[in-house]
Structure formats: C-alpha cells, structure tokens
Write a protein that holds these residues in place. Structure first.
Motif, mmCIF file in Angstrom:
data_model
loop_
_atom_site.group_PDB
_atom_site.id
_atom_site.type_symbol
_atom_site.label_atom_id
_atom_site.label_comp_id
_atom_site.label_asym_id
_atom_site.label_seq_id
_atom_site.Cartn_x
_atom_site.Cartn_y
_atom_site.Cartn_z
ATOM 1 N N VAL A 174 -11.271 -10.176 -24.400
ATOM 2 C CA VAL A 174 -11.895 -9.691 -23.163
ATOM 3 C C VAL A 174 -12.749 -8.458 -23.414
ATOM 4 N N TYR A 175 -12.246 -7.487 -24.165
ATOM 5 C CA TYR A 175 -12.966 -6.224 -24.338
ATOM 6 C C TYR A 175 -14.175 -6.365 -25.258
ATOM 7 N N THR A 176 -14.048 -7.186 -26.320
ATOM 8 C CA THR A 176 -15.185 -7.358 -27.237
ATOM 9 C C THR A 176 -16.187 -8.369 -26.711
ATOM 10 N N GLY A 177 -15.727 -9.343 -25.934
ATOM 11 C CA GLY A 177 -16.608 -10.398 -25.463
ATOM 12 C C GLY A 177 -17.051 -11.347 -26.566
ATOM 13 N N LYS A 178 -16.394 -11.283 -27.727
ATOM 14 C CA LYS A 178 -16.823 -12.111 -28.853
ATOM 15 C C LYS A 178 -16.307 -13.536 -28.724
ATOM 16 N N ASP A 179 -16.947 -14.441 -29.446
ATOM 17 C CA ASP A 179 -16.521 -15.837 -29.485
ATOM 18 C C ASP A 179 -15.576 -16.058 -30.655
ATOM 19 N N ILE A 180 -14.665 -17.007 -30.495
ATOM 20 C CA ILE A 180 -13.796 -17.417 -31.595
ATOM 21 C C ILE A 180 -13.907 -18.925 -31.775
ATOM 22 N N ASP A 181 -13.685 -19.387 -33.004
ATOM 23 C CA ASP A 181 -13.785 -20.815 -33.268
ATOM 24 C C ASP A 181 -12.453 -21.517 -33.004
ATOM 25 N N ALA A 182 -12.458 -22.818 -33.184
ATOM 26 C CA ALA A 182 -11.291 -23.626 -32.840
ATOM 27 C C ALA A 182 -10.074 -23.265 -33.688
ATOM 28 N N ARG A 183 -10.281 -22.976 -34.959
ATOM 29 C CA ARG A 183 -9.144 -22.662 -35.833
ATOM 30 C C ARG A 183 -8.489 -21.343 -35.430
ATOM 31 N N ARG A 184 -9.297 -20.353 -35.052
ATOM 32 C CA ARG A 184 -8.722 -19.101 -34.561
ATOM 33 C C ARG A 184 -8.010 -19.347 -33.230
ATOM 34 N N ALA A 185 -8.605 -20.179 -32.379
ATOM 35 C CA ALA A 185 -7.978 -20.488 -31.092
ATOM 36 C C ALA A 185 -6.628 -21.161 -31.298
ATOM 37 N N GLU A 186 -6.540 -22.030 -32.299
ATOM 38 C CA GLU A 186 -5.261 -22.673 -32.600
ATOM 39 C C GLU A 186 -4.265 -21.655 -33.143
ATOM 40 N N LYS A 187 -4.715 -20.770 -33.989
ATOM 41 C CA LYS A 187 -3.840 -19.774 -34.612
ATOM 42 C C LYS A 187 -3.192 -18.871 -33.573
ATOM 43 N N ILE A 188 -3.956 -18.500 -32.538
ATOM 44 C CA ILE A 188 -3.402 -17.579 -31.537
ATOM 45 C C ILE A 188 -2.703 -18.312 -30.392
ATOM 46 N N GLY A 189 -2.717 -19.652 -30.416
ATOM 47 C CA GLY A 189 -2.003 -20.415 -29.401
ATOM 48 C C GLY A 189 -2.814 -20.771 -28.179
ATOM 49 N N LEU A 190 -4.131 -20.535 -28.230
ATOM 50 C CA LEU A 190 -4.973 -20.903 -27.098
ATOM 51 C C LEU A 190 -5.080 -22.418 -26.976
ATOM 52 N N VAL A 191 -5.119 -23.121 -28.117
ATOM 53 C CA VAL A 191 -5.131 -24.590 -28.110
ATOM 54 C C VAL A 191 -3.952 -25.102 -28.921
ATOM 55 N N ASN A 192 -3.485 -26.309 -28.567
ATOM 56 C CA ASN A 192 -2.337 -26.892 -29.266
ATOM 57 C C ASN A 192 -2.705 -27.439 -30.636
ATOM 58 N N ASP A 193 -3.846 -28.149 -30.696
ATOM 59 C CA ASP A 193 -4.261 -28.806 -31.931
ATOM 60 C C ASP A 193 -5.775 -28.875 -31.993
ATOM 61 N N VAL A 194 -6.294 -29.082 -33.214
ATOM 62 C CA VAL A 194 -7.731 -29.193 -33.446
ATOM 63 C C VAL A 194 -8.028 -30.532 -34.107
ATOM 64 N N TYR A 195 -9.092 -31.185 -33.648
ATOM 65 C CA TYR A 195 -9.467 -32.503 -34.135
ATOM 66 C C TYR A 195 -10.904 -32.494 -34.641
ATOM 67 N N VAL A 196 -11.266 -33.530 -35.385
ATOM 68 C CA VAL A 196 -12.514 -33.503 -36.142
ATOM 69 C C VAL A 196 -13.767 -33.420 -35.285
ATOM 70 N N ASP A 197 -13.785 -34.089 -34.133
ATOM 71 C CA ASP A 197 -14.986 -34.067 -33.300
ATOM 72 C C ASP A 197 -14.625 -34.393 -31.854
ATOM 73 N N ALA A 198 -15.663 -34.481 -31.002
ATOM 74 C CA ALA A 198 -15.437 -34.708 -29.568
ATOM 75 C C ALA A 198 -14.736 -36.034 -29.305
ATOM 76 N N ALA A 199 -15.116 -37.065 -30.034
ATOM 77 C CA ALA A 199 -14.487 -38.374 -29.836
ATOM 78 C C ALA A 199 -13.010 -38.325 -30.209
ATOM 79 N N ALA A 200 -12.708 -37.627 -31.291
ATOM 80 C CA ALA A 200 -11.317 -37.542 -31.752
ATOM 81 C C ALA A 200 -10.466 -36.727 -30.787
ATOM 82 N N VAL A 201 -11.014 -35.644 -30.231
ATOM 83 C CA VAL A 201 -10.220 -34.829 -29.314
ATOM 84 C C VAL A 201 -9.985 -35.579 -28.010
ATOM 85 N N LEU A 202 -10.954 -36.356 -27.563
ATOM 86 C CA LEU A 202 -10.751 -37.152 -26.350
ATOM 87 C C LEU A 202 -9.688 -38.224 -26.598
#
Length: 274
Positions: A174-202
């Motif tokens: 929130v304070y930095t306003g920076k973007d994070i990628d999917a792997r960082r999002a998974e590491k911090i618990g924002l997402v459960n899992d990461v998949y190869v592309d849009a079709a795979a995640v759907l």
C-alpha cells in the motif's frame, strides 16, 4: 437468468457460474456500467439453485487494469461532472456504490474463486480481495497503486487485504504502490497457486470449483457463513453460532442422510442441497 450487462457476462455449466469481466478492448478497466452490474450479477448467480461455486475471470489480455479513469470523469449516465458541493456529494455516492459492488462479491453465499491473469491493478485488487480463493497465471501482476496517483484506496482493499496477508506485506504494497509478480504473490499468501498461463489458471479454477460443487451444498454454504460471521465474533460466539447452524440445518438435511448411505454403500454421494 434475469441478468443483462454489456461488460459483464455469466456462464453456467454443471453447478459452476463463471462471471466474466467482459470488456477486453479496455483490458477490463472498470466503467460505471461494470460497477453497477456487480450486485445484480451476484444476486442473479446466488438465486440459481443449481449453482454451487463461482469463478470470476477476465476476457482478453488482462484480468483488470483498475478503474477506467476516463469513464469515471463523467457521471454514470455519461453526463457532464458537477462542481462544488454537489460534486463532493456525488463523489461520496459514487464511492459508496463502488464499495457496495465489491461487497456484493464478498457477501456471496457461495464460494468465489478468482482466476487472475496479467494485470490485477487497483480496483482489480479490490475485486480479488473480496473473493474466497485466488489463483494466478505466471504473468499476473498485482498492485495497489493508489498512493502513486495521490489517493487512498477506498473500495475495499485496505479493509480486506489485512485478512489475507501479513500486516507488513500490506504496508509494503500500500505505501510503496509497487507491483508484485505472481510468484511473490504466492509467497506472501495473496494467491493459492500459480499456473503457466490464462488458460491453465481458468482450468484450475474450474477443477477447484467442481471439487467444491461435488460436496454437500448446505455444508459448503454453512462453512462460508460461519467463516464470514466469525470475523466479527469472539471465538465463543462463533462456536455457538456454529452449533446452532449445524443443529438447525445440516443435521436435518437430506444431504447428510445421502452421505451416510453413500458411505455404507461405498459409492459417491449425490447431493441435492436439501
């Protein structure tokens, strides 16, 4: 289903409703029409007795790039913006309507899974933090960018993100306003899992939704209800509510009887949600 919106669409298949952000030419930037459509869409989905799980996904190149600032510059009907006190009042009304739109997702009685690819920025974060489960493609990019444009995020991220990741991670995003990628999002618990592309995640979201839908609908709804209410209750109050729900709902259900018969007969249970 009584729902019509040019930038949101609903598909229902085998107990799963997919709510599509359907404005691909704008990378699903949220317009007034999209904001207005969310409460009606969630109400329409929840009213379908056959639906047991919900997926939210975005058509096109991005999940959601945030608020459509050009569209926001005009009134909901495209009229010229007001000025002075009238403008301030109108802005309060718009903000409350946007908050209600995201809350309609959080309040859905069914489990909601976000299938995220590419951009998930600003209002996109508001949306996915209102979901129960978040899955991401490898190209997903997450950002709470409001501080970079001189405003405070005010549609739900600041209220819901602390329930998903740690306080330190919330503060950094929130304070930095920076973007994070999917792997960082998974590491911090924002997402459960990461998949190869849009079709795979759907596909992964559909598989998870199917797994949820195969369980007893009353038990799934009851579990979500207790989890939601527990956020505002003491542990003792939540336990009492949990017991009352079980006693008055699931213990008297046909699904519980079916589960017992299926166990004895060594076959998959066929739940009806009654």
């Amino acid at each position: 289903m009584a729902f019509s919106n040019s930038v949101l669409s609903i598909e229902i298949k085998e107990h799963i409703a997919t709510l599509w952000l359907d404005r691909p030419e704008k990378r699903n930037a949220m317009s007034h029409e999209m904001w207005r459509g969310f409460p009606d869409a969630m109400k329409a989905i929840a009213s379908e007795p056959e639906v047991r799980a919900v997926i939210i996904a975005g058509r096109g190149k991005s999940f959601c790039v945030g608020i459509d600032l050009a569209d926001l510059g005009s009134g909901p009907g495209g009229e010229e913006p007001e000025s002075g006190a009238a403008a301030n009042l109108r802005q309060i009304e718009i903000t409350q309507a946007f908050q209600a739109a995201i809350t309609s997702i959080a309040d859905c009685p069914l489990p909601v899974i976000a299938a995220i690819h590419s951009h998930c920025i600003g209002a996109g974060m508001d949306l996915v933090t209102a979901c129960d489960i978040r899955l991401a493609a490898e190209d997903a990019l997450f950002g709470v960018r409001e501080t970079k444009i001189g405003i405070v995020a005010d549609v739900g991220t600041l209220q819901r993100l602390p329930g998903i990741v740690t306080n330190g991670q919330v503060a950094e995003l929130v304070y930095t306003g920076k973007d994070i990628d999917a792997r960082r999002a998974e590491k911090i618990g924002l997402v459960n899992d990461v998949y190869v592309d849009a079709a795979a995640v759907l596909a992964a979201a559909e598989a998870m939704a199917s797994e949820i839908a195969s369980n007893a609908p009353l038990a799934v709804k009851g579990s979500k209800f207790i989890l939601q209410q527990g956020e505002d209750l003491t542990k003792e109050q939540s336990l009492l509510l949990n017991g009352l729900w079980t006693m008055t709902t699931t213990l008297n259900s046909n699904d519980l009887t079916e589960a017992m018969h299926a166990f004895v007969e060594k076959r998959p249970a066929k739940f009806t949600g009654s």
